[in-house]
Design a protein around this motif. Structure first.
Motif, mmCIF file in Angstrom:
data_model
loop_
_atom_site.group_PDB
_atom_site.id
_atom_site.type_symbol
_atom_site.label_atom_id
_atom_site.label_comp_id
_atom_site.label_asym_id
_atom_site.label_seq_id
_atom_site.Cartn_x
_atom_site.Cartn_y
_atom_site.Cartn_z
ATOM 1 N N ASN A 21 0.827 -1.196 0.000
ATOM 2 C CA ASN A 21 0.000 0.000 0.000
ATOM 3 C C ASN A 21 0.868 1.255 0.000
ATOM 4 O OD1 ASN A 21 -2.327 1.320 -0.057
ATOM 5 N ND2 ASN A 21 -2.826 1.105 2.125
ATOM 6 N N LEU A 22 1.917 1.175 0.835
ATOM 7 C CA LEU A 22 2.818 2.310 0.974
ATOM 8 C C LEU A 22 3.526 2.590 -0.343
ATOM 9 C CD1 LEU A 22 3.429 3.974 3.519
ATOM 10 C CD2 LEU A 22 5.597 2.764 3.660
ATOM 11 N N ILE A 23 3.943 1.519 -1.002
ATOM 12 C CA ILE A 23 4.673 1.699 -2.266
ATOM 13 C C ILE A 23 3.749 2.266 -3.333
ATOM 14 C CG2 ILE A 23 5.625 0.336 -4.170
ATOM 15 C CD1 ILE A 23 7.444 -0.969 -2.291
ATOM 16 N N ASP A 24 2.464 1.867 -3.266
ATOM 17 C CA ASP A 24 1.517 2.422 -4.233
ATOM 18 C C ASP A 24 1.409 3.935 -4.106
ATOM 19 O OD1 ASP A 24 0.986 0.077 -5.375
ATOM 20 O OD2 ASP A 24 -0.832 -0.357 -4.221
ATOM 21 N N GLN A 25 1.571 4.397 -2.871
ATOM 22 C CA GLN A 25 1.406 5.830 -2.659
ATOM 23 C C GLN A 25 2.673 6.621 -2.947
ATOM 24 O OE1 GLN A 25 -0.241 6.251 1.234
ATOM 25 N NE2 GLN A 25 -2.165 5.310 0.623
ATOM 26 N N LEU A 26 3.706 5.928 -3.412
ATOM 27 C CA LEU A 26 4.984 6.569 -3.683
ATOM 28 C C LEU A 26 4.860 7.667 -4.735
ATOM 29 C CD1 LEU A 26 7.645 5.869 -2.427
ATOM 30 C CD2 LEU A 26 8.231 4.585 -4.458
ATOM 31 N N VAL A 27 3.891 7.496 -5.649
ATOM 32 C CA VAL A 27 3.734 8.462 -6.734
ATOM 33 C C VAL A 27 3.435 9.856 -6.189
ATOM 34 C CG1 VAL A 27 2.573 8.843 -8.927
ATOM 35 C CG2 VAL A 27 2.763 6.556 -8.031
ATOM 36 N N PHE A 28 2.826 9.859 -5.028
ATOM 37 C CA PHE A 28 2.409 11.119 -4.429
ATOM 38 C C PHE A 28 3.599 11.857 -3.799
ATOM 39 C CE2 PHE A 28 -0.920 13.055 -1.395
ATOM 40 C CZ PHE A 28 -1.148 14.072 -2.300
ATOM 41 N N VAL A 29 4.638 11.101 -3.436
ATOM 42 C CA VAL A 29 5.736 11.661 -2.651
ATOM 43 C C VAL A 29 6.437 12.862 -3.320
ATOM 44 C CG1 VAL A 29 8.021 11.119 -1.700
ATOM 45 C CG2 VAL A 29 6.108 9.591 -1.305
ATOM 46 N N PRO A 30 6.811 12.758 -4.615
ATOM 47 C CA PRO A 30 7.550 13.891 -5.194
ATOM 48 C C PRO A 30 6.757 15.190 -5.208
ATOM 49 C CG PRO A 30 7.756 11.969 -6.579
ATOM 50 C CD PRO A 30 6.717 11.646 -5.557
ATOM 51 N N VAL A 31 5.427 15.116 -5.094
ATOM 52 C CA VAL A 31 4.638 16.340 -5.050
ATOM 53 C C VAL A 31 4.447 16.803 -3.602
ATOM 54 C CG1 VAL A 31 2.453 17.400 -5.704
ATOM 55 C CG2 VAL A 31 3.419 15.587 -7.103
ATOM 56 N N LEU A 32 4.086 15.832 -2.752
ATOM 57 C CA LEU A 32 3.712 16.192 -1.381
ATOM 58 C C LEU A 32 4.913 16.596 -0.538
ATOM 59 C CD1 LEU A 32 1.276 16.248 0.562
ATOM 60 C CD2 LEU A 32 2.024 14.010 1.350
ATOM 61 N N LEU A 33 5.991 15.811 -0.653
ATOM 62 C CA LEU A 33 7.116 16.000 0.263
ATOM 63 C C LEU A 33 7.755 17.387 0.150
ATOM 64 C CD1 LEU A 33 8.108 14.084 2.384
ATOM 65 C CD2 LEU A 33 9.968 13.436 0.873
ATOM 66 N N PRO A 34 8.038 17.878 -1.069
ATOM 67 C CA PRO A 34 8.623 19.227 -1.136
ATOM 68 C C PRO A 34 7.706 20.296 -0.562
ATOM 69 C CG PRO A 34 8.892 18.114 -3.223
ATOM 70 C CD PRO A 34 7.984 17.270 -2.401
ATOM 71 N N LEU A 35 6.392 20.116 -0.747
ATOM 72 C CA LEU A 35 5.464 21.105 -0.177
ATOM 73 C C LEU A 35 5.540 21.085 1.340
ATOM 74 C CD1 LEU A 35 2.289 20.802 -2.443
ATOM 75 C CD2 LEU A 35 3.920 22.662 -2.336
ATOM 76 N N LEU A 36 5.591 19.852 1.890
ATOM 77 C CA LEU A 36 5.722 19.704 3.333
ATOM 78 C C LEU A 36 7.022 20.348 3.805
ATOM 79 C CD1 LEU A 36 3.896 18.125 5.349
ATOM 80 C CD2 LEU A 36 5.615 16.329 5.295
ATOM 81 N N GLY A 37 8.116 20.044 3.075
ATOM 82 C CA GLY A 37 9.422 20.610 3.413
ATOM 83 C C GLY A 37 9.391 22.124 3.368
ATOM 84 N N ALA A 38 8.688 22.661 2.356
ATOM 85 C CA ALA A 38 8.606 24.117 2.229
ATOM 86 C C ALA A 38 7.912 24.711 3.442
ATOM 87 C CB ALA A 38 7.849 24.481 0.955
ATOM 88 N N GLY A 39 6.846 24.037 3.902
ATOM 89 C CA GLY A 39 6.140 24.513 5.081
ATOM 90 C C GLY A 39 7.048 24.535 6.302
ATOM 91 N N ILE A 40 7.800 23.414 6.494
ATOM 92 C CA ILE A 40 8.708 23.346 7.643
ATOM 93 C C ILE A 40 9.775 24.435 7.535
ATOM 94 C CG2 ILE A 40 10.384 21.887 8.841
ATOM 95 C CD1 ILE A 40 8.751 19.478 7.900
#
Lengths: 163, 549
Positions: free
Chosen positions: B3-22
Motif C-alpha cells: 500500500n505504501l509503495i503504491d502511494q509513492l507516486v504522491f511523494v515527489p509532489v507532497l514532500l517538497p510542499l511539506l518541506g517548504a512549510g517546515i
C-alpha cells in the motif's frame, strides 16, 4: 446542450476589455486586465459545464443537478488568479519604489539594437553595460586601492619579461 | 507495505510542499532550513528512482488523490517517460540546491538566513513534479501555476531594479500563458466533458477534425510559450540572465522542459494524428536556427547560454514533429541530456562570475591558466552540448537525425540540415566563450574600461538613467557589495585555485560527472528511452493504468 448567449457575450466583453488593458504600459493596468480576463475565463467554465441545474449535492433534490467539476476548476482558478495578482501588485509597488513608475521597461537588447540602428553602427556584439555600471560608481574605491585588473596585466608583464 | 509503495507516486509532489512549510516555520535558522531542504530533496530523489525502476518493471504507477474516481478526481501517473523526467529533474534540483547553499554561505556567512529562498525552491520542485506526474489537464495547469508562482518569486529575488525590470516581463508572459492554458482547459472540457488524459485520448478522436485541431493549437501555443519555441521565445533571453546563477540554472534545466514534456504528452496521447506536422517542423527549424543565431551574436556567457537553450528546444520539438518511435526515443534522450548539460553550464557560468566578477566576454580572459579545474568543468559539458562524438549530445542528435532520415520527406530533410547547422553553430558559440574567457589572456583593461565608460555616458545621456542597480549572480542581488570584494580578492589570488569555494564547485563537478555518465551508460539509457517511446506511442498502457482497468 444549448449555450447561453448572454454568458458568451459577457465572456467576450470581459476578455476584450482585459486584452485592451493588457496592452497598456503600466503594470497596474496590465494586472487589472489580467484579472478581468481571468474572470471572463471563469465564466467560460460555467458555459462549459452545460445546462444549469440544482446545487450539486447528492440527495438534495430529484431535479438534474449542475456539473460540479467546472465549478471546482473555476474556484481553483479564482484562487490562483488572486494569488498571482497579489504578487503582481507587490511587484508594481516595488517597481514604483525603485523607478518612480510602474511602467514595463523595454527589453535591454531592444534598446541596444535600436541605438545602434539610429547611429548606423556596425554591430560589434552586445556589450553588457548594465553589468559595467556598478564598476563605474564604485570606481572611487578602486582609485585608492589597486585596480584588480591591473594585477593581471602586471602579472602578464612579468611573464613577458621572464620569457 | 505494498500500500505504501503504491502511494509513492504522491511523494515527489507532497514532500517538497511539506518541506517548504517546515522551512518557512524555521525561517529564523538558516542551518535548519538547509538541512530540511537537503533531506527533503534526497528523499524525493530516492522516491523518483524507485518509481523509475517500478514503472519500468511493472508498468505505469498510479495514485488517485483522496480515493476519487480518476474520471472525477486528481490522479497522478508515473509511466516510464514521466519517471525519467522526474529522476533527472530531481537530481538536478538537488545539485542546484547544494550549489546555492554553497553560494549562500560564501556570500552571507553561515548564519544569515535567506528565509524565503529555500521554501520557494522546494515549492518549485513540487510544481515541476506535479506537472510531470499529473494525469489530467487541469492538474497539469495547477502544476504549471505552482512552479510559475515559485519562479516569479525566485526571478525577482532581492527585488533589485534590474531584476524587477526583467522579472516584470517574465511575469507578464507567465500570466498570459496561464490564461491561455485556462482557455484551453475550458474549451477541452466544453468539447469533451472531461479533462482526464486517458478519457481525452478516446473522446477527442470522436470530435470534428476542425474542433480537434483548434483544441490542439490552443494547447500547443500555451506549451510553446512555456517551452520558448519560436516565435514565442523572446521573453527568455531577456529575463534569465539577470536572476541569481542557481536560479537561472534550475530554470534553464527544468522550466522549458516542462513545456516540452507537456507537448510530448498531449501530442502522443491526445492528438496522435499528423495534421500539424508541417507547422511543428517549421517551428522546430526556426527555433533551432533563430535561437543559435542569437547565441552567436551575444558576448555575455549567460546570454549565449540562454540563446543556446532556446535553440536546443528546437531539437526536442523536431523529434515530436517527426513522431516516429525512433524520433521520440531521440527526443526523450535529448531532454534528459539537455536538462543536465544546460544546468551544468549555467552553474559554471555562475562560478566564472564568482571567480572574475563578470560573465562578459569582453572582460574575461586567461581562465584556463588561472582556474584549470573550472575550465575542465566548462569544457566537458560545452563539447557535450555542441554534439561532439562520443558525448551524449551527439548520440541524442544522431537518433533524432536517423528518425528524420527514415521518414524520407522533403521538409524533414530540411530539418536535418537545420539540426546539423545548428549543432555546428552551437560549437562555434561555445568555442567563442572558450577562446575568449578561458584560452586567450585577459583583455586590455584600459581599453575595455574606456569603451564601457563611453557607453555608460551615452546611456545616461540618452535614457536619463543614472542608476542601473546591481546585476549578477548574487542570491539577494546585492552584487555591488559582495562581488566587488570577491572580485578584488579573487583577482589577487588568481593563481590560487583553492579560492573556488568547495560548496559551489562540488555540486557542479558532480553534475559534470553525471553528464559524462549519461554518455558512458548511453546504451542502457537509450534502451530505456526506446521503451518509453514505445509506451507513449502505444497509448494503451497509460490509458489502462489511469482508468484502473
Amino acid at each position: 446542450m444549448s449555450v447561453n448567449i448572454v454568458l458568451v457575450i459577457v465572456v467576450g466583453v470581459m476578455v476584450g476589455c482585459g486584452v485592451t488593458l493588457c496592452l497598456e504600459r503600466s503594470l497596474t493596468r496590465i494586472l487589472v486586465g489580467f484579472v478581468l480576463i481571468g474572470n471572463g475565463i471563469n465564466i467560460m467554465f460555467l458555459i462549459a459545464s452545460g445546462d444549469p441545474g440544482t446545487a450539486p449535492l447528492i440527495g438534495a433534490s430529484d431535479e438534474p443537478m449542475s456539473d460540479p467539476l467546472p465549478q471546482a476548476m473555476a474556484l481553483t482558478a479564482i484562487v490562483i488568479t488572486m494569488g498571482v495578482a497579489a504578487f503582481g501588485l507587490a511587484l508594481a509597488y516595488r517597481s514604483w519604489q525603485l523607478a518612480g513608475t510602474d511602467d514595463v521597461q523595454d527589453d535591454l537588447e531592444d534598446e541596444f539594437i535600436r541605438r545602434r540602428a539610429e547611429t548606423d553602427e556596425v554591430s560589434t556584439t552586445f556589450d553588457d553595460v548594465d553589468e559595467g555600471l556598478p564598476d563605474e560608481y564604485g570606481s572611487d574605491e578602486e582609485e585608492d586601492g589597486v585596480h584588480p585588473r591591473d594585477l593581471t596585466t602586471d602579472a602578464e608583464a612579468i611573464d613577458e619579461d621572464r620569457r | 507495505m505494498s500500500n505504501l509503495i503504491d502511494q509513492l507516486v504522491f511523494v515527489p509532489v507532497l514532500l517538497p510542499l511539506l518541506g517548504a512549510g517546515i522551512c518557512l516555520a524555521l525561517g529564523r535558522s538558516a542551518a535548519a532550513q538547509r538541512i530540511v531542504s537537503i533531506i527533503t530533496l534526497v528523499l524525493v530523489v530516492a522516491a523518483s528512482v524507485t518509481l523509475l525502476i517500478r514503472s519500468d518493471m511493472y508498468g505505469p504507477q498510479t495514485y488517485n488523490v483522496g480515493g476519487w474516481d480518476p474520471e472525477l478526481g486528481i490522479s497522478l501517473v508515473a509511466d516510464r517517460f514521466s519517471s525519467l523526467m522526474l529522476v533527472v529533474s530531481t537530481i538536478v534540483t538537488l545539485c542546484v540546491l547544494l550549489y546555492s547553499i554553497g553560494q549562500g554561505i560564501v556570500e552571507f556567512g553561515r548564519d544569515t538566513p535567506l528565509s524565503v529562498y529555500y521554501p520557494t525552491f522546494l515549492v518549485l520542485s513540487a510544481g515541476v513534479s506535479n506537472a510531470f506526474l499529473s494525469a489530467d489537464l487541469f492538474n497539469l495547469f495547477v502544476g504549471f501555476e505552482i512552479l510559475l508562482a515559485a519562479s516569479y518569486v525566485l526571478i525577482t529575488l532581492g527585488g533589485t531594479r534590474e531584476r524587477v525590470r526583467s522579472g516584470t516581463i517574465y511575469i507578464i508572459v507567465g500570466l498570459i500563458s496561464s490564461i491561455l492554458f485556462l482557455v484551453g482547459v475550458a474549451a477541452v472540457y466544453a468539447a469533451t466533458g472531461t479533462v482526464n488524459f486517458a478519457q481525452l485520448a478516446t473522446r477527442l478522436q470522436d470530435l470534428d477534425p476542425e474542433v480537434r485541431i483548434m483544441l490542439q493549437l490552443l494547447l500547443l501555443i500555451t506549451f510553446a510559450v512555456k517551452a520558448a519555441v519560436f516565435p514565442l521565445y523572446a521573453w527568455l533571453p531577456d529575463s534569465y540572465p539577470t536572476a541569481p546563477a542557481p536560479v537561472t540554472a534550475v530554470f534553464a534545466g527544468l522550466l522549458t522542459k516542462v513545456g516540452i514534456y507537456a507537448i510530448v504528452r498531449t501530442q502522443t496521447l491526445m492528438f496522435p494524428g499528423d495534421e500539424l506536422r508541417t507547422l511543428l517542423l517549421w517551428a522546430a527549424i526556426l527555433t533551432m536556427v533563430v535561437g543559435i543565431l542569437g547565441a552567436v551574436a551575444q558576448s555575455d556567457i549567460k546570454r549565449v547560454l540562454s540563446f543556446t537553450l532556446v535553440s536546443h528546444i528546437g531539437y526536442m520539438l523536431f523529434g515530436v514533429a517527426i513522431a516516429s518511435e525512433l524520433s521520440y526515443t531521440g527526443a526523450i534522450f535529448y531532454i534528459a541530456h539537455h536538462i543536465t548539460v544546460q544546468t551544468t553550464l549555467f552553474l559554471v557560468a555562475g562560478l566564472v562570475e564568482y571567480r572574475s566578477g563578470t560573465t562578459n566576454l569582453e572582460r574575461l580572459g586567461g581562465l584556463a591558466r588561472a582556474a584549470p579545474i573550472l575550465s575542465v568543468m566548462f569544457f566537458v559539458p560545452a563539447m557535450n552540448l555542441g554534439g561532439i562524438p562520443p558525448f551524449s549530445g551527439f548520440l541524442g542528435k544522431l537518433a533524432l537525425v536517423e528518425g528524420a532520415v527514415a521518414e524520407d520527406e522533403g521538409l524533414a530533410m530540411l530539418a536535418v540540415v537545420a539540426a546539423i547547422v545548428t549543432s555546428l553553430l552551437t560549437l562555434y558559440a561555445l568555442a567563442k566563450i572558450w577562446a575568449r574567457a578561458f584560452w586567450q589572456p585577459a583583455a586590455d583593461p584600459e581599453f575595455a574600461d574606456e569603451a564601457e565608460h563611453q557607453i555608460a555616458l551615452d546611456e545616461e545621456a540618452e535614457f536619463g538613467r543614472t542608476q542601473w542597480g546591481p546585476v549578477g549572480g548574487s542570491l539577494h542581488g546585492h552584487a555591488t557589495v559582495s562581488t566587488k570584494t570577491q572580485q578584488a580578492s579573487s583577482w589577487q589570488s588568481l593563481q590560487d585555485d583553492q579560492r573556488l569555494p568547495l560548496g559551489m564547485a562540488m555540486p557542479t563537478l558532480f553534475l559534470v560527472v553525471i553528464t559524462v555518465l549519461l554518455t558512458a551508460f548511453a546504451g542502457p539509457i537509450m534502451g530505456y528511452t526506446e521503451r518509453s517511446a514505445a509506451e507513449l506511442l502505444e497509448q494503451t498502457p497509460y490509458i489502462e493504468a489511469v482508468l484502473n482497468r
